[in-house]
Write an enzyme that holds these catalytic residues in place. Structure first.
Site, PDB file in Angstrom:
ATOM      1  N   ASP A  40       0.873  -1.317   0.067  1.00  0.00           N
ATOM      2  CA  ASP A  40      -0.010  -0.026   0.033  1.00  0.00           C
ATOM      3  C   ASP A  40       0.986   1.154   0.123  1.00  0.00           C
ATOM      4  O   ASP A  40       0.242   2.466  -0.038  1.00  0.00           O
ATOM      5  CB  ASP A  40      -0.923  -0.066   1.188  1.00  0.00           C
ATOM      6  CG  ASP A  40      -0.108   0.056   2.727  1.00  0.00           C
ATOM      7  OD1 ASP A  40       1.016   0.064   2.423  1.00  0.00           O
ATOM      8  OD2 ASP A  40      -0.877   0.205   3.580  1.00  0.00           O
ATOM      9  N   GLU A  42       3.162   1.889   2.432  1.00  0.00           N
ATOM     10  CA  GLU A  42       3.614   2.124   3.747  1.00  0.00           C
ATOM     11  C   GLU A  42       5.274   1.938   3.611  1.00  0.00           C
ATOM     12  O   GLU A  42       5.315   0.886   3.256  1.00  0.00           O
ATOM     13  CB  GLU A  42       2.843   1.426   4.733  1.00  0.00           C
ATOM     14  CG  GLU A  42       2.893   1.857   6.098  1.00  0.00           C
ATOM     15  CD  GLU A  42       1.903   1.200   7.198  1.00  0.00           C
ATOM     16  OE1 GLU A  42       0.760   1.530   7.031  1.00  0.00           O
ATOM     17  OE2 GLU A  42       2.356   0.318   7.866  1.00  0.00           O
ATOM     18  N   GLN A  99       9.368  27.414   7.063  1.00  0.00           N
ATOM     19  CA  GLN A  99       8.414  28.000   7.780  1.00  0.00           C
ATOM     20  C   GLN A  99       9.234  27.765   9.230  1.00  0.00           C
ATOM     21  O   GLN A  99       8.947  26.705  10.071  1.00  0.00           O
ATOM     22  CB  GLN A  99       7.029  27.301   7.653  1.00  0.00           C
ATOM     23  CG  GLN A  99       6.268  27.721   6.704  1.00  0.00           C
ATOM     24  CD  GLN A  99       4.716  27.656   6.540  1.00  0.00           C
ATOM     25  OE1 GLN A  99       4.512  26.470   6.745  1.00  0.00           O
ATOM     26  NE2 GLN A  99       3.842  28.547   6.521  1.00  0.00           N
ATOM     27  N   HIS A 132      18.598  26.598   6.485  1.00  0.00           N
ATOM     28  CA  HIS A 132      18.145  27.717   5.839  1.00  0.00           C
ATOM     29  C   HIS A 132      18.333  29.135   6.857  1.00  0.00           C
ATOM     30  O   HIS A 132      18.621  30.116   6.556  1.00  0.00           O
ATOM     31  CB  HIS A 132      16.641  27.694   5.606  1.00  0.00           C
ATOM     32  CG  HIS A 132      15.899  28.677   4.904  1.00  0.00           C
ATOM     33  ND1 HIS A 132      16.642  29.260   4.114  1.00  0.00           N
ATOM     34  CD2 HIS A 132      14.712  29.394   5.421  1.00  0.00           C
ATOM     35  CE1 HIS A 132      15.638  30.262   3.600  1.00  0.00           C
ATOM     36  NE2 HIS A 132      14.685  30.569   4.326  1.00  0.00           N
ATOM     37  N   ASP A 170      18.769  38.019  -2.259  1.00  0.00           N
ATOM     38  CA  ASP A 170      17.918  38.563  -1.337  1.00  0.00           C
ATOM     39  C   ASP A 170      18.417  39.055   0.053  1.00  0.00           C
ATOM     40  O   ASP A 170      19.718  38.678   0.403  1.00  0.00           O
ATOM     41  CB  ASP A 170      16.682  37.787  -1.285  1.00  0.00           C
ATOM     42  CG  ASP A 170      16.945  36.321  -0.589  1.00  0.00           C
ATOM     43  OD1 ASP A 170      17.912  36.385   0.328  1.00  0.00           O
ATOM     44  OD2 ASP A 170      16.190  35.383  -0.592  1.00  0.00           O
ATOM     45  N   LYS A 194      14.815  42.036  -3.009  1.00  0.00           N
ATOM     46  CA  LYS A 194      13.829  41.005  -3.688  1.00  0.00           C
ATOM     47  C   LYS A 194      12.566  41.130  -2.935  1.00  0.00           C
ATOM     48  O   LYS A 194      12.508  41.159  -1.741  1.00  0.00           O
ATOM     49  CB  LYS A 194      14.413  39.522  -3.668  1.00  0.00           C
ATOM     50  CG  LYS A 194      13.673  38.576  -4.077  1.00  0.00           C
ATOM     51  CD  LYS A 194      13.818  37.210  -3.966  1.00  0.00           C
ATOM     52  CE  LYS A 194      13.574  36.611  -2.795  1.00  0.00           C
ATOM     53  NZ  LYS A 194      13.949  35.038  -2.596  1.00  0.00           N
ATOM     54  N   ARG A 196       8.657  38.958  -2.722  1.00  0.00           N
ATOM     55  CA  ARG A 196       7.968  37.907  -3.210  1.00  0.00           C
ATOM     56  C   ARG A 196       6.111  38.341  -3.258  1.00  0.00           C
ATOM     57  O   ARG A 196       5.853  38.461  -2.137  1.00  0.00           O
ATOM     58  CB  ARG A 196       8.012  36.700  -2.196  1.00  0.00           C
ATOM     59  CG  ARG A 196       9.269  35.969  -2.422  1.00  0.00           C
ATOM     60  CD  ARG A 196       9.208  34.640  -1.752  1.00  0.00           C
ATOM     61  NE  ARG A 196      10.309  33.827  -1.846  1.00  0.00           N
ATOM     62  CZ  ARG A 196      11.061  33.216  -2.701  1.00  0.00           C
ATOM     63  NH1 ARG A 196      10.505  33.364  -4.246  1.00  0.00           N
ATOM     64  NH2 ARG A 196      12.063  32.390  -2.914  1.00  0.00           N
ATOM     65  N   ASP A 220      23.568  31.208  -2.560  1.00  0.00           N
ATOM     66  CA  ASP A 220      22.376  31.276  -1.856  1.00  0.00           C
ATOM     67  C   ASP A 220      22.451  29.944  -1.321  1.00  0.00           C
ATOM     68  O   ASP A 220      23.131  28.947  -1.804  1.00  0.00           O
ATOM     69  CB  ASP A 220      21.231  31.351  -2.691  1.00  0.00           C
ATOM     70  CG  ASP A 220      19.766  31.738  -2.086  1.00  0.00           C
ATOM     71  OD1 ASP A 220      19.935  31.839  -0.706  1.00  0.00           O
ATOM     72  OD2 ASP A 220      18.828  32.168  -2.558  1.00  0.00           O
TER      73      ASP A 220
END
Ligand code: R5P
Length: 313
Positions: A40, A42, A99, A132, A170, A194, A196, A220
């Site tokens: 399936d 998994e 995030q 990041h 940026d 920059k 967004r 970057d």
């Protein structure tokens, strides 16, 4: 903590080639591990050799799909239940990092959630590359070693011409650009303002710094849709740069990135092998450098309880 035995190096499916080059650099074999799927879909994991009391390093980048993260969590759980003495998650590309704060209503702090998941699974340390943002280290309550790919880029770009300008595409990339410019030869930097307008779109508002008649090297951490890089390269050309190249640690090349970048003024896009993508996702100007030896040396030093700060020069 129990006495720590030899190194055991494991990998999931996201980082097989990189894990193999780390193993080669360390002069050890990868621990045979099954990372398969049930019918399936998994994920089914089994470590196929005794790792009791060993110093276990699990190499896996957590790029989409989330199955890659899930494979890592299951490998950590398997290692914990197999009585590993210590478990280090080696995450060359730490996904879900973008995030990382609650700056809008009703958004998750994804990077913190991923850190919690890894800790609950049973990690004792993290070794990663060009996070990041540095503050993600604070989302963990275990030690985090965040390496920079700069030494690898430094070796490749050892003979940059004197008229080079290092470009931050940026404001968030300014610190990185300044550090890279210093290490590559005290070059001046230029900054791009920059905006967004919406996620995954990028617009260049202003260029700050001397670009006319110079060779631009855009730096970057992440290349995702390629919009930031393509717009930055275009701005460099419009401001009179004689050649435009880029050094980006993590190349995701999502969506139309290949085509956008293939049509851009960039003559070379240098990335690392922190992410393993099918060849057809790369634009023709792409050059991939390996971070295998860098990560292997960090693993050796962590295992020997030596300082790894020498790797940051
Ligand atoms: C942003 O803060 C990052 O450093 C990158 O500039 C960004 O993730 C690149 O995204 P894209 O390639 O989608 O423009």
């Amino acid at each position: 903590m129990a006495l720590i035995g030899e190194i055991a190096l494991l990998t999931g499916n996201a980082s097989r080639n990189l894990a193999a080059s780390i193993a080669r650099a360390l002069g050890i074999a990868l621990t045979p591990t099954l990372v398969d799927r049930f019918s399936d879909g998994e994920i089914r994991v089994q470590i196929l050799e005794n790792i009791r009391g060993l110093d276990v390093f699990i190499v896996q980048s957590t790029l989409p799909p989330a199955d890659n993260l899930m494979e890592l969590l299951l490998l950590v759980d398997a290692a914990k239940r197999a009585s590993a003495a210590r478990i280090t998650a080696v995450i060359p590309y730490f996904g879900y990092a973008r995030q990382d704060r609650k700056d809008q209503p009703r958004v998750p702090i994804s990077a913190k959630l991923v850190a919690n998941l890894l800790e609950i699974a049973g990690i004792n340390r993290v070794l990663t590359l060009d996070l990041h943002t540095d503050q993600i280290q604070g989302f963990f309550d275990v030690p985090v070693d965040n390496l920079y790919a700069t030494p690898v880029f430094q070796e490749y770009f050892h003979d940059l011409p004197e008229n080079t300008v290092v470009v931050a595409p940026d404001v968030g990339a300014t610190r990185r650009a300044r550090a890279v410019a210093k290490k590559l030869g005290n070059f001046p930097i230029a900054l791009i303002d920059k905006r967004r307008p919406h996620p995954n779109a990028a617009e260049v508002m202003h260029v700050i710094g001397e670009v006319e008649g110079r060779e631009a090297l855009i730096v970057d951490d992440i290349l995702d849709t390629g919009n930031t890089l393509a717009k930055a390269a275009q701005a460099m050309q419009e401001h009179g740069a004689v050649r435009v190249r880029a050094a980006i640690t993590h190349g995701l090349f999502s969506g139309r990135a290949r085509d956008i970048l293939a049509a851009s003024p960039l003559t070379e896009i240098v990335i690392t092998d922190s992410l393993e993508l099918p060849e057809h996702r790369y634009p023709p100007q792409t050059r991939v450098l390996s971070v295998g030896s860098l990560l292997a040396e960090a693993i050796r030093r962590i295992h020997e309880a030596e300082s790894i700060s020498a790797l940051f020069v």
